[in-house]
Design a protein around this motif. Structure first.
Motif, mmCIF file in Angstrom:
data_model
loop_
_atom_site.group_PDB
_atom_site.id
_atom_site.type_symbol
_atom_site.label_atom_id
_atom_site.label_comp_id
_atom_site.label_asym_id
_atom_site.label_seq_id
_atom_site.Cartn_x
_atom_site.Cartn_y
_atom_site.Cartn_z
ATOM 1 N N LEU A 53 -92.776 1.193 -24.355
ATOM 2 C CA LEU A 53 -93.029 -0.469 -24.708
ATOM 3 C C LEU A 53 -93.630 -1.107 -23.338
ATOM 4 O O LEU A 53 -94.755 -1.885 -23.546
ATOM 5 C CB LEU A 53 -91.783 -1.220 -24.960
ATOM 6 N N TYR A 77 -86.194 -5.857 -27.782
ATOM 7 C CA TYR A 77 -86.556 -5.762 -29.021
ATOM 8 C C TYR A 77 -86.368 -7.010 -29.990
ATOM 9 O O TYR A 77 -85.513 -7.168 -30.713
ATOM 10 C CB TYR A 77 -85.311 -4.773 -29.569
ATOM 11 N N LEU A 135 -84.770 -7.967 -33.780
ATOM 12 C CA LEU A 135 -84.399 -6.818 -33.950
ATOM 13 C C LEU A 135 -83.538 -6.660 -35.241
ATOM 14 O O LEU A 135 -83.928 -5.701 -36.080
ATOM 15 C CB LEU A 135 -83.328 -6.199 -32.895
ATOM 16 N N GLU A 165 -82.685 4.051 -32.845
ATOM 17 C CA GLU A 165 -83.321 4.726 -31.727
ATOM 18 C C GLU A 165 -83.760 6.064 -31.850
ATOM 19 O O GLU A 165 -85.178 6.572 -31.260
ATOM 20 C CB GLU A 165 -82.296 4.686 -30.676
ATOM 21 N N LEU A 217 -87.531 5.627 -33.031
ATOM 22 C CA LEU A 217 -88.471 5.077 -31.745
ATOM 23 C C LEU A 217 -88.572 6.180 -30.949
ATOM 24 O O LEU A 217 -90.048 6.484 -30.372
ATOM 25 C CB LEU A 217 -87.746 4.246 -30.898
ATOM 26 N N PHE A 224 -92.694 -4.734 -32.215
ATOM 27 C CA PHE A 224 -92.058 -5.141 -30.619
ATOM 28 C C PHE A 224 -93.228 -5.374 -29.903
ATOM 29 O O PHE A 224 -93.313 -6.319 -29.114
ATOM 30 C CB PHE A 224 -91.224 -4.224 -30.311
#
Length: 242
Positions: free
Chosen positions: A49, A139, A142, A165, A168, A227
């Motif tokens: 990120l 996040y 979220l 998770e 991602l 995000f």
């Protein structure tokens, strides 16, 4: 040119900061994430990120903090925990060091939920600093993002090694995910954990809290895009105000 400070010379770093006086400090943790994910999930996701945000804004990414407050997994092989106050000191001392080189904003991009309180206290400690501010990014929105892109519910508001998770990770590091070992587990709600001091490691057989079997790379990429845009907007807005 790379956005990562660890690959820059001193002159290249100074040049980037002169153009855009903001850095991103990824915060992670080294802890168990079930049998299907690596110990470094929180580091890997924070770095991914951070890089995307930096590429979108011109900020520079500092080396990630690999350890967080992971006491709840203290008995799981490979898990490392540091005291919250230790991490808070590291964040503040890092920011104070960078202020000497013209950095005006440190954005903490967090991949580990338990770091959140520490981030807040570090930001408060430096709020009155004349030269630098610390900002917290974790996040954004979220709950809404998961409601739109995930099929399974989270475990009492907590995400860990679950569909979220795992998705991602499938988007950013699929080679590190073993979906054949992904499981679904929702441990019983435990008063000792929610109202006492019991570690999460005593609640779950697999280390998964949720349904990792429903994860896909497409879900992960869709959420990462949301995000990234939200966090990049925050960086631009803060830096525009100088």
């Amino acid at each position: 040119m790379t956005v990562e400070a660890k690959y820059l010379s001193r002159d290249a770093f100074a040049e980037r900061i002169a153009k855009f006086p903001a850095v991103i400090l990824p915060l992670g943790a080294t802890e168990q994430h079930g049998y299907h994910l690596p110990l470094g999930v929180d580091i890997i996701l924070a770095e991914a990120l951070a890089t995307r945000i930096a590429e979108a804004t011109g900020a520079t990414v500092m080396p990630a903090m690999p350890f967080g407050y992971s006491w709840v997994w203290r008995d799981a092989p490979g898990s490392v925990t540091v005291e919250a106050r230790t991490l808070e000191d590291v964040i503040c001392q890092t920011a104070e060091s960078l202020a000497r080189h013209g950095v005006r904003h440190v954005f903490l991009v967090n991949g580990h939920e338990a770091n959140s309180a520490t981030m807040k206290y570090a930001a408060r400690r430096l709020w009155d600093h004349p030269d630098i501010k610390v900002w917290r990014l974790f996040y954004p929105n979220l709950t809404a993002v998961m409601a739109e892109h995930c099929e399974s519910p989270n475990w009492h508001g907590i995400v860990h090694a679950c569909e979220f998770e795992t998705s991602l990770m499938l988007a950013v590091a699929p080679n590190l995910v073993d979906m054949e070992k992904a499981v679904r587990e929702y441990p019983d709600r435990d008063r000792g954990y929610f109202q006492g001091g019991r570690p999460m490691g005593e609640l779950s057989r697999s280390g998964v809290f949720g349904d990792a079997t429903l994860a896909t790379a497409a879900k992960g990429e869709a959420m990462l895009e949301i995000f990234t845009q939200s966090m990049a907007d925050a960086v631009r807005e803060v830096c525009a105000g100088k």
